[in-house]
Enzyme design. Structure first.
Site, PDB file in Angstrom:
ATOM      1  CD  GLU A 284     -63.417  83.027  -0.201  1.00  0.00           C
ATOM      2  OE1 GLU A 284     -63.339  81.857   0.193  1.00  0.00           O
ATOM      3  OE2 GLU A 284     -63.785  83.336  -1.349  1.00  0.00           O
ATOM      4  CD1 TRP A 287     -67.438  81.650  -0.608  1.00  0.00           C
ATOM      5  CD2 TRP A 287     -68.741  79.830  -0.754  1.00  0.00           C
ATOM      6  NE1 TRP A 287     -67.882  81.532  -1.909  1.00  0.00           N
ATOM      7  CE2 TRP A 287     -68.671  80.444  -2.033  1.00  0.00           C
ATOM      8  CE3 TRP A 287     -69.501  78.676  -0.602  1.00  0.00           C
ATOM      9  CZ2 TRP A 287     -69.336  79.925  -3.149  1.00  0.00           C
ATOM     10  CZ3 TRP A 287     -70.164  78.156  -1.717  1.00  0.00           C
ATOM     11  CH2 TRP A 287     -70.076  78.780  -2.970  1.00  0.00           C
ATOM     12  CD1 TRP A 315     -68.199  56.738  -5.440  1.00  0.00           C
ATOM     13  CD2 TRP A 315     -66.823  58.232  -6.392  1.00  0.00           C
ATOM     14  NE1 TRP A 315     -68.785  57.981  -5.346  1.00  0.00           N
ATOM     15  CE2 TRP A 315     -67.966  58.914  -5.920  1.00  0.00           C
ATOM     16  CE3 TRP A 315     -65.815  58.964  -7.021  1.00  0.00           C
ATOM     17  CZ2 TRP A 315     -68.129  60.283  -6.055  1.00  0.00           C
ATOM     18  CZ3 TRP A 315     -65.983  60.337  -7.160  1.00  0.00           C
ATOM     19  CH2 TRP A 315     -67.124  60.982  -6.687  1.00  0.00           C
ATOM     20  CG  ASN A 350     -60.031  78.169  -1.177  1.00  0.00           C
ATOM     21  OD1 ASN A 350     -60.558  78.732  -2.122  1.00  0.00           O
ATOM     22  ND2 ASN A 350     -60.627  77.189  -0.533  1.00  0.00           N
ATOM     23  CD1 TRP A 368     -68.317  62.907  -2.954  1.00  0.00           C
ATOM     24  CD2 TRP A 368     -67.901  63.657  -0.894  1.00  0.00           C
ATOM     25  NE1 TRP A 368     -69.488  62.812  -2.221  1.00  0.00           N
ATOM     26  CE2 TRP A 368     -69.263  63.263  -0.967  1.00  0.00           C
ATOM     27  CE3 TRP A 368     -67.409  64.155   0.309  1.00  0.00           C
ATOM     28  CZ2 TRP A 368     -70.133  63.368   0.123  1.00  0.00           C
ATOM     29  CZ3 TRP A 368     -68.276  64.258   1.392  1.00  0.00           C
ATOM     30  CH2 TRP A 368     -69.622  63.858   1.291  1.00  0.00           C
ATOM     31  CD1 TRP A 391     -63.278  67.883   1.255  1.00  0.00           C
ATOM     32  CD2 TRP A 391     -62.825  66.764  -0.642  1.00  0.00           C
ATOM     33  NE1 TRP A 391     -61.920  67.695   1.182  1.00  0.00           N
ATOM     34  CE2 TRP A 391     -61.609  67.004   0.036  1.00  0.00           C
ATOM     35  CE3 TRP A 391     -62.788  66.078  -1.854  1.00  0.00           C
ATOM     36  CZ2 TRP A 391     -60.372  66.584  -0.459  1.00  0.00           C
ATOM     37  CZ3 TRP A 391     -61.557  65.652  -2.353  1.00  0.00           C
ATOM     38  CH2 TRP A 391     -60.369  65.904  -1.648  1.00  0.00           C
TER      39      TRP A 391
END
Length: 486
Positions: A284, A287, A315, A350, A368, A391
């Site tokens: 993590e 990440w 969208w 998360n 997004w 995102w």
DNA sequence: TAATTCTTTGT
DNA sequence: CAAAGAATT
């Protein structure tokens, strides 16, 4: 004579930004070792300086973090100088007033941070001011970890392998026990005058109970996590009702703790904590590192589709749906619980972040970037790299992203990861008395079950704003249309 | 770090 | 004809 010798050493300005700590602070360490008197400075830069707007939740955090930093400087006979304005102008003013000949800081890696830093470095050097920047906000410089062919990584797994193979980083630096401060301290503005705290005080009411901004709070959280939650992390981390994650993200976001310090704390535990738990936690942290790696090499990640195929995606712009999502009134309990946790705590688990993001992007087909902006404003851990990269990951437009057609089913996600419904009940009080069978799908509950729980759908709790199955089909059709057009 | 539908397998 | 596994989105 003594005072003459002392005055001959010109002070160094230690410029704090999103690195509000004394521990493992390379710029501070270098300033200390230089033997010069230090002027610790924090600049409140206008949003127009390319620093991006500071979200309301993080502004709350920043206020308390600056207070904490000032306290720990005070313990070392120092005080933090607060000044607002364009960074270069402020630095020039402090240089002029104090006679400083050097400015030290730790590097940022977001696009605006990089350009501000580069410009300031050039300008100060023109004035013959020593401008030195340092690492430490990341485990490795983003330019250091590259593929065999010399290009940036675009896929997480090879990036992780490279990080693992890069060897242990330098051990974290301890904070200097005592600092030598400049005798001529420039006047400081007051923190209060910056108005960082929310104007509606009841909004952040729960923040105070949950969080302890500042590096001491960060270190305590790290210790507690390593002692209590790291063991079993791999298994427990996906269950939002469990206290299983580190909750270090807001501390990391403002640099109250360094990733190297966190990495170091997970060393040498192998006889107490299974290796798999340590690896999953470190992944993590990796990440975060990967997100910065991507943002550094592909700055447009922050605001544009990394994969431009998505530029043609149609969208929807539905204010009502967006508002329902923000307020946690979509009628899908796991989504609503997440969005309300975000509002109350400035933070969301998360697993639930992925669910609510999937819901906004796929079920509601809202851009997004709108979700990213809302998170930026409401998360205490808002981070330019993590937020944008994550995102885009959910949207399918990012590097090494989840495919667009991976659409989370909010009922199944709820049932899998909140099997008792405790997370929902903690954040959606109107479903408090609903049994586990329908807690993630109240719209399928028989009238008797709703009556018993005191729920009137459409009145005490909303009906679903979209039907998931047909919303899924709609999203897949829209995705297919952009794919065909490309 | 998904979900759903289609296809094969084991009883 | 379930259940497991592969393919598809």
């Amino acid at each position: 004579m003594a005072s003459l010798a002392k005055d001959a050493i010109k002070p160094v300005i230690l410029w704090f930004r999103r690195d509000l700590r004394l521990d493992d602070n390379q710029a501070l360490n270098a300033a200390h070792l230089s033997g010069r008197p230090i002027i610790p400075l924090y600049i409140n830069e206008p949003a127009s300086a390319g620093t991006g707007p500071l979200g309301a939740a993080q502004a709350w955090w920043l206020h308390h973090s600056l207070e904490a930093l000032d306290r720990s400087l005070h313990e070392r006979q120092g005080r933090l100088v607060l000044a607002s304005g364009e960074a270069l102008e402020v630095l020039r003013a402090v240089i002029k007033k104090s006679g400083a000949k050097a400015v030290f800081w730790n590097r940022r890696y977001d696009p605006s941070g990089i350009s501000v830093d580069t410009h300031i470095k050039q300008e100060l050097e023109k004035q013959a001011i020593e401008a030195r920047s340092f690492g430490g906000q990341l485990l490795h410089e983003p330019s250091r970890l590259m593929t065999g062919s010399g290009t940036p990584y675009r896929v997480y797994t090879p990036f992780w392998r490279a990080l693992e193979g890069a060897g242990e980083a330098e051990p974290p630096l301890e904070a200097p026990a005592k600092l030598r401060l400049a005798s001529q301290r420039p006047a400081s503005e007051t923190l209060k005058s910056w108005k960082l705290l929310p104007t509606k005080p009841d909004w952040a009411k729960d923040f105070t109970d949950l969080w302890t901004p500042g590096e001491q709070g960060a270190r305590e959280r790290l210790s507690a996590f390593v002692e209590e939650e790291l063991k079993g992390y791999k298994e427990n981390r996906d269950y939002p009702a469990k206290p299983a994650t580190s909750m270090l993200s807001p501390h990391l976001a403002l640099g109250e703790i360094s990733p190297a310090r966190i990495w170091d704390a997970t060393r040498g535990l192998s006889n107490r904590v299974p290796a798999a738990d340590i690896v999953h936690f470190r992944k993590e942290i990796a990440w975060r590192e990967f997100s910065y790696h991507l943002l550094f090499h592909f700055p447009r990640l922050a605001s544009e589709n990394w994969n431009d195929r998505f530029d043609g995606f149609k969208w929807r712009y539905d204010d009502g749906d967006f508002e329902a999502w923000r307020r946690g009134m979509t009628g899908y309990p796991i989504v609503d619980a997440g969005m309300r946790q975000l509002w109350r705590h400035g933070w969301m688990h998360n697993r639930v972040r992925m669910i609510v993001a999937s819901f906004l992007i796929k079920d509601l087909m809202i851009d997004w970037r709108d979700g990213e902006a809302w998170f930026r404003d409401t998360l205490v851990d808002a981070d330019p790299a993590n937020n944008a990269a994550s995102w885009q990951w959910v949207a399918g437009s990012g590097a090494d992203a989840s495919p667009f057609f991976r659409i989370f089913n909010p009922m199944l996600q709820g049932e899998t990861f909140d099997p008792d419904g405790d997370y929902v009940r903690a954040h959606v009080p109107e479903l408090q008395r609903l049994g586990v069978k329908y807690i993630h799908r109240p719209f399928e509950a028989p009238k008797s079950a709703l009556d018993e729980a005191g729920i009137i759908l459409g009145q005490t709790y909303p009906k679903p704003i979209v039907d998931h199955a047909s919303a899924r089909d709609r999203a897949l059709a829209a995705y297919k249309a952009t794919k065909d057009a490309a």
